[in-house]
Design an enzyme around this catalytic site. Structure first.
Site, PDB file in Angstrom:
ATOM      1  N   THR A 166      43.519 -57.303 -32.892  1.00 16.70           N
ATOM      2  CA  THR A 166      42.344 -58.216 -32.475  1.00 16.70           C
ATOM      3  C   THR A 166      42.566 -59.436 -33.383  1.00 16.70           C
ATOM      4  OG1 THR A 166      41.159 -56.512 -31.607  1.00 16.70           O
ATOM      5  CG2 THR A 166      39.998 -58.504 -31.977  1.00 16.70           C
TER       6      THR A 166
ATOM      7  N   PHE B  58      40.828 -62.492 -34.849  1.00 16.27           N
ATOM      8  CA  PHE B  58      39.360 -63.106 -35.008  1.00 16.27           C
ATOM      9  C   PHE B  58      39.546 -64.471 -35.394  1.00 16.27           C
ATOM     10  CE2 PHE B  58      38.990 -58.237 -35.734  1.00 16.27           C
ATOM     11  CZ  PHE B  58      37.811 -58.210 -35.308  1.00 16.27           C
TER      12      PHE B  58
END
Ligand code: PEP
Ligand code: MN
Length: 667
Positions: A272, A274
């Site tokens: 992921t 960010f």
């Protein structure tokens, strides 16, 4: 026992020596950073890094160390030195105490990512969870927090649209990014059989990323929860052994629950990304590699997006991400999110932005921030002679147009410049001769690991190993199946080699594609059209072997099946055909390698192992295939060919493989 103790003490002394040396190295890096600052010299010098690594590899070899280990350790050391130099150039983001807002409760992935990002100033940073992304943004806007961390995209699930939409209207700027490996765990109160679990609680995104695993749990319900850590807290409160949660290992530690399974996500590599947001941008020294994120809208007319993109091309700006989103309130109108490589302070980027403003209806810079990942320099374990061999010009297109009628997508003039197939960073068809080597079959964890180590040490590029074997007799070794795929992937990961393995049936394509970087279609399956169609639909590159009774045009027809499904990453492999000759296993068709380069834009590799069937002919045939211009070689090797479970007579023992690699590299 006493001897072990003595040796351990010696090891501890060596380790201390390593640490002291690293610390002395750091001090020198500081000095060099100051010296560079005084003259404004760039921080990175890739050709110097490459030379340095090559010298270190050579010195390491003289001391009995693997090239692989030296590359890995010094890769890490060089990266650390670059990060240190970049950090010096960045103004301290916050000399005082700062507060970081994240979505979720303690133990959430966002918090773990924030801790990683703020690691250098953890002692003066606090973290505060909020219920929603919107609240995170509002807290930073209102000054309740200094920074916010928001997930923008996941490598399996895609962009997080809600965050993109928030960022486009927030009064905030992106000041950094963090890329976080998400390894989901199945957490329970204690050790229970999987079949006893009745419900799994987690964030909907996390559940979606583990769909395949969850579908195998009988009578179990997936229950969406506002966030992963909250789900863990819930199962702890409920104290019901039939409940499970999907969350991080950190959350398991924090709430004191049991890790029943690790890595339950469908994709092994799950990351992921960010964004770190703040109210104000901090200027970034131009020598720090940066990304710039923008959102723009183009007029509703033909060629508008193309015009915008050509501005980037004109200023030689690399676009790393482009995404379209509907504009709220304007049905069927879109805006675009772009990530560019570069710093807004560079004249090149400033000019590109000015150009973009002229051809867009709106343009907002969401932020300019240091790039998270550093491309690693790899030493070339090849002498330059091989490069010369690869420098041939593209062959002329075929004169006869009639010949290519059955394979319009594969024929040379469909792409005269030639196709380059990239397998996890290794480029096949780009000039350098790519060597794919490994055992015929994966036989054990240790066997494939030894092969991988040898492949890496000898400077070859990809690791092969059959897990599903097409054997003439059903009584022969059929391969280790899934277990083999796991060993192969593990060995590839350890030695940083992409892996290729054969897929036998359409039903296995998805499974094999999950573990392998490249799928092989074997000679016996060259005209298995449903298999060709299935690999054509998947996203992984394909190594297509020529059928032993197939003509060159039938071979191209088979490639066409894959291309026609939209997968353009096909490498052809000439592996010998069946002729009246019986003294060699097959007859290596060198003429086919030569003519294929005229007939098709696809790269062509040669497999002298299966052509010869005997190891003494592998090296001469490999050199012959190089001479007719193949883009790569597929070679079978084995740590102990006499004991190989398949194709032992043609497998090269490690020493012979090393000799062949040396002669391929020009001495
Ligand atoms: C192989 O490469 O292991 C193999 C089975 O080859 P082929 O399909 O060319 O016989
Ligand atoms: Mn074989």
């Amino acid at each position: 026992m006493e001897e072990v103790e003595t040796i351990r003490n010696e090891l501890a002394a060596v380790d201390t020596g390593i640490l002291e040396a690293l610390s002395r190295r750091r001090a020198l890096v500081e000095r060099i950073a100051q010296a560079k600052e005084r003259v404004g010299a760039p921080i990175r010098d890739p050709s110097r890094e490459e030379r340095l690594l090559e010298e270190l590899v050579a010195a390491g070899r003289r001391l009995g160390l693997d090239a692989h280990v030296v590359t890995r350790v010094f890769g890490e050391i060089i990266e650390d030195s670059l990060r240190c130099q970049h950090r010096r150039l960045l103004a301290d983001p916050d000399p005082g105490v700062s507060c970081v807002a994240f979505q979720g409760v303690s133990g959430a992935y966002s918090e773990a990512a924030a801790r990683r990002y703020f690691a250098p100033q953890l002692d003066r940073t606090s973290f505060r969870g909020f219920a929603t992304f919107q609240e995170v943004v509002e807290a930073v806007e209102a000054g309740e927090a200094d920074y916010g961390i928001l997930p923008v995209e996941n490598t399996s699930a895609g962009s997080i649209n809600e965050v993109y939409d928030l960022l486009s209207c927030a009064r905030l700027t992106i000041v950094g990014e963090e890329i976080f490996r998400v390894d989901h765990c199945l957490l329970t109160l204690g050790e229970v059989p999987l079949s006893a679990i009745r419900a799994v609680l987690s964030h909907p995104q996390a559940l979606a990323q583990c769909m395949r695993f969850l579908s195998r749990l009988p009578q179990c319900e997936a229950r969406p929860f506002p966030d992963t850590a909250m789900a863990v807290r819930k199962i702890k409160e409920e104290a019901n052994p039939e409940l499970a949660a999907i969350a991080s290992e950190e959350a398991a530690c924090l709430y004191g629950v049991h890790v029943l399974r690790r890595g339950v996500q469908d994709q092994r590599d799950n990351f992921t990304r960010f964004a770190i947001v703040a109210r104000k941008a901090a200027p970034i020294d131009r020598r720090v590699p940066c990304k710039t994120s923008l959102v723009m809208a183009t007029p509703h007319e033909a060629g508008a997006l193309l015009k915008a993109l050509s501005v980037l091309h004109q200023h030689e700006v690399n676009l790393v991400k482009l995404e379209s989103r509907p504009i709220p309130g304007l049905p069927f109108q879109y805006r675009f999110y772009l990530d560019l490589e570069g710093n807004t302070a560079e004249p090149r980027i400033a000019a590109a932005l000015a150009g973009l403003r002229r051809v867009t209806t709106s343009l907002t810079v969401l932020g300019c921030y240091p790039t998270h990942d550093y491309p690693r320099t790899r030493p070339r374990l090849r002498p330059p002679a091989a490069e010369r061999a690869g420098e041939q010009a593209a062959p002329p297109p075929v004169a006869s147009a009639a010949a290519g009628g059955a394979y319009p997508l594969a024929r040379r003039d469909a792409k005269p410049e030639g196709t380059v197939v990239t397998v996890r960073g290794v480029r096949i068809g780009a000039g350098e001769c790519v060597v794919i080597a490994g055992p015929c079959a994966v036989e054990s964890r240790e066997q494939i690991r030894q092969c991988a180590r040898q492949v890496r040490e000898c400077g070859a590029h990809l690791l092969r190993g059959g897990c599903f074997k097409p054997r003439t007799s059903p009584h022969s070794f059929q391969g280790l199946g899934l277990e083999g795929l796991q060993y192969l992937a593990e060995a590839g990961a350890e030695f940083d080699l992409p892996v290729v393995t054969e897929v036998l049936s359409p039903a296995d394509v998805e499974l094999v594609a999950r573990w392998a970087d490249m799928l092989q279609i074997g000679a016996r399956n060259m005209q298995n059209f449903s298999l060709l169609t299935e690999v054509g639909r998947c996203q992984k590159p394909v190594l297509l072997k020529r059928g032993m009774m197939a003509t060159i045009e039938e071979f191209l027809g088979a490639a066409e099946y894959i291309l026609a499904q939209g997968n353009h990453q096909v490498v052809l492999c000439e592996r010998g055909i069946r002729t009246f000759e019986t003294l060699t296993r097959n007859t290596l068709d060198l003429g086919a390698i030569a003519i294929l380069q005229r007939l098709t834009h696809l790269p062509v590799v040669a497999d002298p192992s299966h052509a010869a069937g005997r190891r003494d002919l592998v090296a001469p045939l490999a050199l012959a295939a190089r001479a007719v211009g193949c883009h790569g070689l597929l070679l079978e090797i084995h740590p102990d060919p006499a004991r190989a479970l398949s194709d032992g007579p043609q497998a090269l023992p490690f020493g012979e493989f090393a000799d062949l690699m040396r002669s391929l590299q020009g001495g």
